[in-house]
Design an enzyme around this catalytic site. Structure first.
Site, mmCIF file in Angstrom:
data_model
loop_
_atom_site.group_PDB
_atom_site.id
_atom_site.type_symbol
_atom_site.label_atom_id
_atom_site.label_comp_id
_atom_site.label_asym_id
_atom_site.label_seq_id
_atom_site.Cartn_x
_atom_site.Cartn_y
_atom_site.Cartn_z
ATOM 1 N N SER A 76 -9.535 7.331 12.864
ATOM 2 C CA SER A 76 -8.672 6.668 11.889
ATOM 3 C C SER A 76 -9.126 7.151 10.516
ATOM 4 O O SER A 76 -10.281 6.966 10.132
ATOM 5 C CB SER A 76 -8.833 5.149 12.011
ATOM 6 O OG SER A 76 -8.301 4.551 10.861
ATOM 7 N N ASP A 134 -8.217 -3.763 4.834
ATOM 8 C CA ASP A 134 -7.199 -3.305 3.890
ATOM 9 C C ASP A 134 -6.078 -4.332 3.765
ATOM 10 O O ASP A 134 -5.513 -4.532 2.698
ATOM 11 C CB ASP A 134 -6.651 -1.943 4.333
ATOM 12 C CG ASP A 134 -7.684 -0.840 4.118
ATOM 13 O OD1 ASP A 134 -8.493 -0.988 3.176
ATOM 14 O OD2 ASP A 134 -7.697 0.133 4.876
ATOM 15 N N ARG A 150 -6.511 0.219 -2.770
ATOM 16 C CA ARG A 150 -5.661 -0.895 -2.326
ATOM 17 C C ARG A 150 -5.078 -1.719 -3.467
ATOM 18 O O ARG A 150 -3.895 -2.058 -3.423
ATOM 19 C CB ARG A 150 -6.409 -1.788 -1.334
ATOM 20 C CG ARG A 150 -6.994 -1.033 -0.150
ATOM 21 C CD ARG A 150 -5.994 -0.132 0.526
ATOM 22 N NE ARG A 150 -6.616 0.684 1.558
ATOM 23 C CZ ARG A 150 -6.073 1.767 2.102
ATOM 24 N NH1 ARG A 150 -4.879 2.157 1.736
ATOM 25 N NH2 ARG A 150 -6.707 2.456 3.004
ATOM 26 N N ASP A 203 3.288 4.172 12.612
ATOM 27 C CA ASP A 203 3.318 2.724 12.374
ATOM 28 C C ASP A 203 4.320 2.329 11.294
ATOM 29 O O ASP A 203 5.130 1.433 11.491
ATOM 30 C CB ASP A 203 1.931 2.229 11.938
ATOM 31 C CG ASP A 203 0.984 2.037 13.106
ATOM 32 O OD1 ASP A 203 1.444 2.098 14.267
ATOM 33 O OD2 ASP A 203 -0.223 1.835 12.852
#
Ligand code: ARG
Length: 408
Positions: free
Chosen positions: A176, A125, A96, A16
């Site tokens: 994931s 996120d 984050r 990605d």
């Protein structure tokens, strides 16, 4: 030179973000990537840098953020016994704000107009990174190419091939995964059916409790002002202590979590985590607080702990309430000093001993044996006054207490 200016992209090295690097370049940006080491197990920083440059980046930062992660994010969370919905130690959520902070710092240094991330439009996120970035620098734009480009997985792979982006040779995982030193988050695949027990291949840093050693192992954690400073008597910095404890507790299958989590955006999801060091340290820290903190402080702190976890989960790390709770927590931790001993055995970390020079626990008050210093006679007057409102209520209302006595 792109005509839109520079953008700093949080770069994982996966498909990605590699495609995002090229795609943003084609949109007219000069892309600078930032890859962070936050203690994830497999991180090849050099390979990630090369891949970023091969995917069109004009510059690639690779940064060891482990110390910053522990000092600025993990330790405040530990002081707050940080667990979302009482169960999730916030491992992913805590990283984050650090990523947002690092992106904003590099953006300032490089004169970038925007930062970017590779989150999709569904997760939380994206919320955390964007809200935190806005809190730090309201002028910075935040781009989310993966959310915007509407590529299918197949189209993305075709795009990568067409643009000479190296594809990973490792087999695609059905899950994931997000990992750092405070824990590993696992989603998707067979886990999406809450009836399925998490398959063994979902786990990586813990052994199955049934296969853990048949002998328990004991660890001692020393705390100073609420933070762990030594493991088994050996002084250690935070990064080393967490990494060492991950290995020890993981070997005993400690720290596996399986929960249905309430997402910020409103739906429930099935989440699996493995957090061996985090779960051990949280158990130890909570125990140390029971020995050293005042009853009222503990009760009030619990309320703020729930709030702390929600703020972290919901992307409000950089917020006035978070600062205020942080100051409260710091004040409470002054006397949280001492040593906790835990038994690690077949998936459990159980506190089995604790001591502190600041303990409010007093043996001569607690004991029922010789040496009892509690004033028994004072109980008479105390109970008279303590029960007074209840007694008065009954005298006024004469409420009948249902009583049935059956004689044998
Ligand atoms: N549910 C967790 C959280 O929101 C974990 C997210 C993990 N991310 C991932 N890409 N697997 O904090």
């Amino acid at each position: 030179m792109g005509d839109k200016g520079k953008v700093v992209l949080a770069y994982s090295g996966g498909l990605d973000t590699s495609v995002a690097t090229m795609w943003l370049t084609e949109q007219g940006y000069d892309v600078i990537t930032m890859t962070a080491d936050v203690g994830q197990k497999e991180v090849d920083l050099e390979a990630s840098k090369n891949k970023a440059l091969h995917s069109g980046a004009i510059k690639a930062y690779v940064m060891d953020l482990r110390k910053q992660f522990v000092d600025q994010f993990v330790w405040p969370a530990l002081k707050s016994n940080g667990m979302y919905q009482g169960t999730y130690p916030l491992n992913s959520a805590l990283s984050r704000p650090l990523i947002a902070q690092t992106l904003a710092t590099i953006a300032k240094k490089e004169g970038a107009v925007a930062v970017a991330h590779g989150c999709t439009g569904k997760g939380q996120d994206q919320v955390r990174i964007e809200v935190c970035t806005n809190a730090l620098d309201p002028k910075l734009q935040v781009l989310a190419p993966v959310r915007d480009w509407h590529f299918s997985r197949e189209a993305e792979i075709a795009y990568a091939k067409e643009h000479g982006i190296p594809l990973s040779i490792t087999a695609a995982s059905p899950y994931s995964i997000d990992e750092n030193m405070w824990g590993r988050s696992i989603e998707c695949g067979a886990l999406e059916d809450p009836w399925n027990e998490p398959p063994e291949d979902a786990f990586d840093i813990t052994v199955a409790p049934a296969k853990a050693p048949d002998e328990p192992e004991f660890v001692e954690i020393a705390f100073e002002k609420g933070l762990p400073v030594a493991l088994n008597g050996e002084p250690m910095n935070g990064v080393t202590l967490i990494e060492t404890l991950n290995a020890i507790a993981g070997k005993h299958g400690v720290g596996r979590i399986d929960m249905i989590e309430d997402r910020l955006v409103g739906f429930k999801s099935r989440e699996v985590y493995e957090c061996p060091a985090a779960m051990t340290l949280l158990a130890a820290h909570r125990a140390m607080e029971t020995l050293t903190l005042d009853k009222q402080v503990i009760a009030c702190k619990k309320v703020l702990e729930t709030k702390f976890a929600e703020l972290t989960y919901e992307g409000y790390w950089f917020s006035p309430l978070m600062d205020a709770i942080g100051a409260f927590n710091d004040e409470t931790q002054i006397y949280v000093n001492g040593v906790v001993r835990l038994r690690l055995f077949k998936g459990q970390a159980v506190v089995c001993g604790m001591k502190s020079a600041n303990a409010i626990y007093k043996h001569d008050l607690a004991t029922y044996s010789e040496g009892d210093a509690f004033d028994h006679a004072a109980a008479v007057g105390f109970i008279k006054i303590w029960g007074l409102p209840i007694k008065t209520w009954q005298q006024v209302h004469q409420k009948q207490v249902p009583m049935e006595i059956s004689c044998l």
